[in-house]
Enzyme design. Structure first.
Site, PDB file in Angstrom:
ATOM      1  N   ARG A 195      -5.281  10.986   2.664  1.00 47.24           N
ATOM      2  CA  ARG A 195      -3.959  11.506   3.021  1.00 47.24           C
ATOM      3  C   ARG A 195      -2.952  11.308   1.897  1.00 47.24           C
ATOM      4  NH1 ARG A 195      -1.602  13.794   7.091  1.00 47.24           N
ATOM      5  NH2 ARG A 195       0.660  13.734   7.175  1.00 47.24           N
TER       6      ARG A 195
ATOM      7  N   ASP B  56      -5.560   8.430   8.850  1.00 47.70           N
ATOM      8  CA  ASP B  56      -5.749   7.817  10.165  1.00 47.70           C
ATOM      9  C   ASP B  56      -5.771   8.854  11.276  1.00 47.70           C
ATOM     10  OD1 ASP B  56      -5.879   5.142   9.443  1.00 47.70           O
ATOM     11  OD2 ASP B  56      -3.715   4.962   9.337  1.00 47.70           O
TER      12      ASP B  56
ATOM     13  N   MET C  73       6.578   7.565  17.067  1.00 56.77           N
ATOM     14  CA  MET C  73       6.190   8.507  16.024  1.00 56.77           C
ATOM     15  C   MET C  73       4.827   9.161  16.247  1.00 56.77           C
ATOM     16  SD  MET C  73       6.355   7.916  11.903  1.00 56.77           S
ATOM     17  CE  MET C  73       8.101   7.532  12.018  1.00 56.77           C
TER      18      MET C  73
ATOM     19  N   LYS D 187       0.823  -1.210   0.000  1.00 58.55           N
ATOM     20  CA  LYS D 187       0.000   0.000   0.000  1.00 58.55           C
ATOM     21  C   LYS D 187       0.856   1.258   0.000  1.00 58.55           C
ATOM     22  CE  LYS D 187      -3.047   2.693   2.996  1.00 58.55           C
ATOM     23  NZ  LYS D 187      -2.280   3.683   3.760  1.00 58.55           N
ATOM     24  N   ASN D 188       1.837   1.325   0.902  1.00 62.62           N
ATOM     25  CA  ASN D 188       2.636   2.541   1.024  1.00 62.62           C
ATOM     26  C   ASN D 188       3.453   2.821  -0.226  1.00 62.62           C
ATOM     27  OD1 ASN D 188       1.610   2.905   3.578  1.00 62.62           O
ATOM     28  ND2 ASN D 188       3.373   2.030   4.629  1.00 62.62           N
TER      29      ASN D 188
ATOM     30  N   ASP E 188       4.386   0.836  11.540  1.00 64.43           N
ATOM     31  CA  ASP E 188       3.095   0.258  11.150  1.00 64.43           C
ATOM     32  C   ASP E 188       2.866  -1.134  11.732  1.00 64.43           C
ATOM     33  OD1 ASP E 188       2.178   2.420   9.755  1.00 64.43           O
ATOM     34  OD2 ASP E 188       2.799   1.694   7.792  1.00 64.43           O
TER      35      ASP E 188
END
EC number: 2.5.1.7
Length: 436
Positions: free
Chosen positions: A97, A121, A341, A22-23, A319
């Protein structure tokens, strides 16, 4: 709105193939805007965030052709930059985003871009300073309008330069990288992110005619070129799915084989799960997780409690910290999970505590998990998914729990995991999607 109804306590078995990353997809799809020539992308995950970005690229005037279940061809020959001024663009871009990733390509090619404050998110502050400071160093002029919540950037004459990023932001590095490939002169980016996603983007851009060196390091050098051509690109397997499936197998005491896991690109992920006591058998590019009745968390050499924390690549990806946390619930031993983070990413632990987990939320960034060593099962409850990774962590907990669980707001999970209920059913999970 959809919910998932899960009957827990069922052991799973079989093979599962991770989706495309996905990223990586959000960066690669934005990069098609850099060239007027056809670009074919394979292994695109069929998930909400990616599909929204594909739609947005099409709205900007790119020709989008679906070649197969996971393959698309994009031709961004004549883009309609005027679409940026429409209410439709504002609505669509604000809900995603990943829309931030179109800025670099548009600045490089057209010298102008604007975007509303993007969504995503609810996991804490996710500042965009790195993106805009990088654009400014390349010569862009930046303005944020509080009245209409738009970021506007004029970059009619981008010039290569040296920059030291204030943080090793993956999306920030990707955006600045895409802006600089068509800038005049040479750009040097120090403290650049070097995740496999960035490496993949660099390799794709070089195949298109870019001149990028230092790939895989935190020092990238980009020699600007006049134009970019077409190419074909295939996504890596999603490392976050791979880690999620490892945790799921351990929690449910299941024997699962993850096919085509992209082992060489997983970094510390296998080692971190091994430190939780999980056995992994790597066979070529596949990972087999055997069924384990019990697994024991490692300690540091001096016997102190293990701490697992996120860090920029090649450190452990943030993640997967939610997955590590939930997997530790039924281990023997104790682990401190330190999410550096995002200050809201651990707030889902209250639902795990309601299920019977022994977790102490120390502060917004740290949680101590006291493993129960299978002495009592979690119990099914009704809960809501606050974000993608927490949602899947709750799903893993529900699959291992005794009784029925219902997870609402499952659209958050759908943003990052393709067809997750059907894929888990194929492993034997008792899971049902309920449309409300």
């Amino acid at each position: 709105m959809s919910s998932l109804k899960i009957q827990g306590g069922v052991k799973l078995q079989g093979e599962i193939i991770p989706q495309g990353a996905k990223n990586e997809a959000l960066q690669i799809i934005a990069a098609v805007l850099l060239s007027p020539e056809p670009i074919t992308i394979n292994k695109i995950p069929n998930i909400r965030d990616v599909n929204k970005l594909i739609e947005l690229v099409g709205d900007l005037g790119a020709k989008v052709e679906k070649l197969g279940e996971e393959s698309y061809r994009f031709t961004a020959k004549d883009l309609d930059v005027a679409f940026l001024e429409t209410d439709e663009f504002k609505t669509k871009a604000a809900s995603l985003r990943g829309s931030i990733m179109i800025l670099g390509p548009l600045l490089a090619r057209y010298g102008y871009a604007k975007i509303p404050r993007p969504g995503g998110d609810k996991i804490g502050r996710r500042r965009l300073d790195t993106h805009f400071i990088g654009f400014e160093k390349l010569g862009a002029k930046f303005n944020y309008s509080k009245k209409d919540a738009f970021y506007k950037i004029d970059a009619s004459n981008l010039q290569g330069c040296y920059m030291h990023l204030d943080e090793a932001s993956v999306t920030g590095t990707a955006n600045i990288l895409m802006a600089s490939v068509l800038a005049k002169g040479t750009t040097t980016i120090y403290n650049a992110a070097c995740e496999p996603y960035i490496q993949q983007l660099c390799k794709m851009l070089n195949r298109m005619g870019a001149k990028i060196s230092g790939i895989g390091s935190n020092l990238l050098q980009i020699e600007g070129v006049e134009k970019l051509g077409g190419t074909e690109h295939t996504m890596l397997p999603d490392m976050i799915e791979v880690g999620s499936f490892i945790g799921m197998a351990a929690m449910t005491q299941s024997a699962i084989t993850i096919k085509g896991a992209g082992v060489e690109h997983l970094g510390l992920i296998p080692d971190i799960f091994r430190r939780l006591g999980i056995q992994l058998e790597i066979k070529g590019d596949d990972i087999h997780v055997p069924a384990q009745e019990r697994y024991e968390i490692d300690t540091f050499i001096d016997g102190s409690i293990l701490t697992i924390a996120d860090a920029p690549w090649p450190g452990f990806t943030p993640d997967l910290l939610s997955i590590v946390l939930v997997t530790a619930i039924q281990a023997k031993g104790t682990v401190l999970v330190h999410q550096k983070m995002f200050e809201s990413r651990l707030f889902f632990v209250d639902k795990l505590i309601d299920m019977g987990a022994q977790i102490i939320l120390c502060d917004p960034h740290r949680a101590t998990v006291i493993g129960m060593d299978r002495k009592q099962p979690l119990k099914g409850i009704k809960m809501s998914s606050p974000d993608i990774r927490a949602g899947v962590s709750l799903l893993i907990a529900a699959l291992s729990a005794e009784g029925e669980s219902i997870i609402s707001n499952v659209e958050q999970i759908d943003r990052g995991y393709q067809n997750i209920d059907a894929r888990l059913k194929a492993l034997g999970a008792q899971i049902e999607r309920i449309e409300q």
